[in-house]
Design an enzyme around this catalytic site. Sequence first.
Site, PDB file in Angstrom:
ATOM      1  N   TYR A 234       0.835  -1.204   0.000  1.00  0.00           N
ATOM      2  CA  TYR A 234       0.000   0.000   0.000  1.00  0.00           C
ATOM      3  C   TYR A 234       0.871   1.256   0.000  1.00  0.00           C
ATOM      4  O   TYR A 234       0.635   2.196  -0.775  1.00  0.00           O
ATOM      5  CB  TYR A 234      -0.912  -0.014   1.225  1.00  0.00           C
ATOM      6  CG  TYR A 234      -1.844   1.177   1.332  1.00  0.00           C
ATOM      7  CD1 TYR A 234      -3.035   1.207   0.617  1.00  0.00           C
ATOM      8  CD2 TYR A 234      -1.535   2.258   2.152  1.00  0.00           C
ATOM      9  CE1 TYR A 234      -3.905   2.297   0.712  1.00  0.00           C
ATOM     10  CE2 TYR A 234      -2.393   3.346   2.256  1.00  0.00           C
ATOM     11  CZ  TYR A 234      -3.573   3.358   1.535  1.00  0.00           C
ATOM     12  OH  TYR A 234      -4.419   4.440   1.641  1.00  0.00           O
ATOM     13  N   LYS A 238       1.047   4.097  -3.001  1.00  0.00           N
ATOM     14  CA  LYS A 238       0.741   5.503  -2.762  1.00  0.00           C
ATOM     15  C   LYS A 238       1.953   6.399  -3.048  1.00  0.00           C
ATOM     16  O   LYS A 238       1.797   7.553  -3.468  1.00  0.00           O
ATOM     17  CB  LYS A 238       0.250   5.705  -1.331  1.00  0.00           C
ATOM     18  CG  LYS A 238      -1.108   5.065  -1.072  1.00  0.00           C
ATOM     19  CD  LYS A 238      -2.183   5.617  -2.007  1.00  0.00           C
ATOM     20  CE  LYS A 238      -3.560   5.076  -1.700  1.00  0.00           C
ATOM     21  NZ  LYS A 238      -4.612   5.649  -2.584  1.00  0.00           N
TER      22      LYS A 238
END
Length: 346
Positions: A234, A238
């Site tokens: 994640y 990002k």
Amino acid sequence: MASEAKKWPSREGFTVDVLSNCIYRTLLSPWKMVPLLVLAQYTAKGREILESRPRVLKALRVLASLAVFSRLGAWLDRRVINNGVKDHYDWNREVVVLTGGSGGIGRRVAQLFGDRGIKVAILDIAPPTDSLPHSVRFYECDITSPAHIAEVGGMIRATLGWPTILINNAGILTGKTILGTTEAVTRRLFDVNTLSHYWLAQEFLPDMIPKNHGMVVTVASQSGYTVTPNMVDYSASKAAAIAFHEGLAAELVTRYQAPRIRTVLVTQGFTQTALINNLTPEDTFINPLLHPETVAEGIVNQVLTGESGHVLLPAATGTLAQRLRAYPLWFQHSIRCRLERLMRAD
């Protein structure tokens, strides 16, 4: 869907951001400190006070200087990231394309735009569970498929109009370690959190560039600045989204000659949505757990300015995360190890 009422001083309670905002609007306000400095130096009463308290003058000079330079810096930031040009937005004609708008932060963003009568096309794999404002429509769309995006894009143009604002909001999080995940899960995460930004931009930016008008909002995360154990995929996705935003802003000026197309980056901390149901983020004075309404309002308020910008929530921890790589390696490593305890899945 009714938005949660905002409480004073914030939904998150009394936090370091609330305190810093108070300081920024008082002790670091040039409109307050510069007049105080002038009064202290050039009035009889002011000179009388300074004679008995000589350190007051030094403090006033420091605060006035900090206030002026902070405002000048903010002005320069806004001018540069907007390429020194202004643009006009007619909110009766703009069309917003919003991914992941059926729930969480995205659903609240759609509501806030809908309450203003702004046209919004929600792109999601499942419809919202509640009724939508009259100006908001749902389009079932797999944003990992360029072909499906193109099909839905044609439907939006035929029903709502030509899109002028793209908000890449959709995201997924698994809370898995590097060895605890699978190829399919990792690929799906990057497809949604990163690659979809490219496919959506390729579909809708060609509508904006010839008119030199539009906006692309990239909803990333503070995890993109600070790699977090138990969610490395994640964090990496990002970080790539942040790079997408920065590169797009530069390409719009240098390659596409479209300096009026705005770019907005959103880097929020952990928010009380289904995305973090299996994690244990902290909720403290310095690093509060955000309400989705707070993030949604930050996004919508920035979009409504019609300017490029950076929505950083919470600001205190976001600033620390943003500058982390400038700190010594021992500090960076200790922060990442501490985050592991906070992000341990149940």
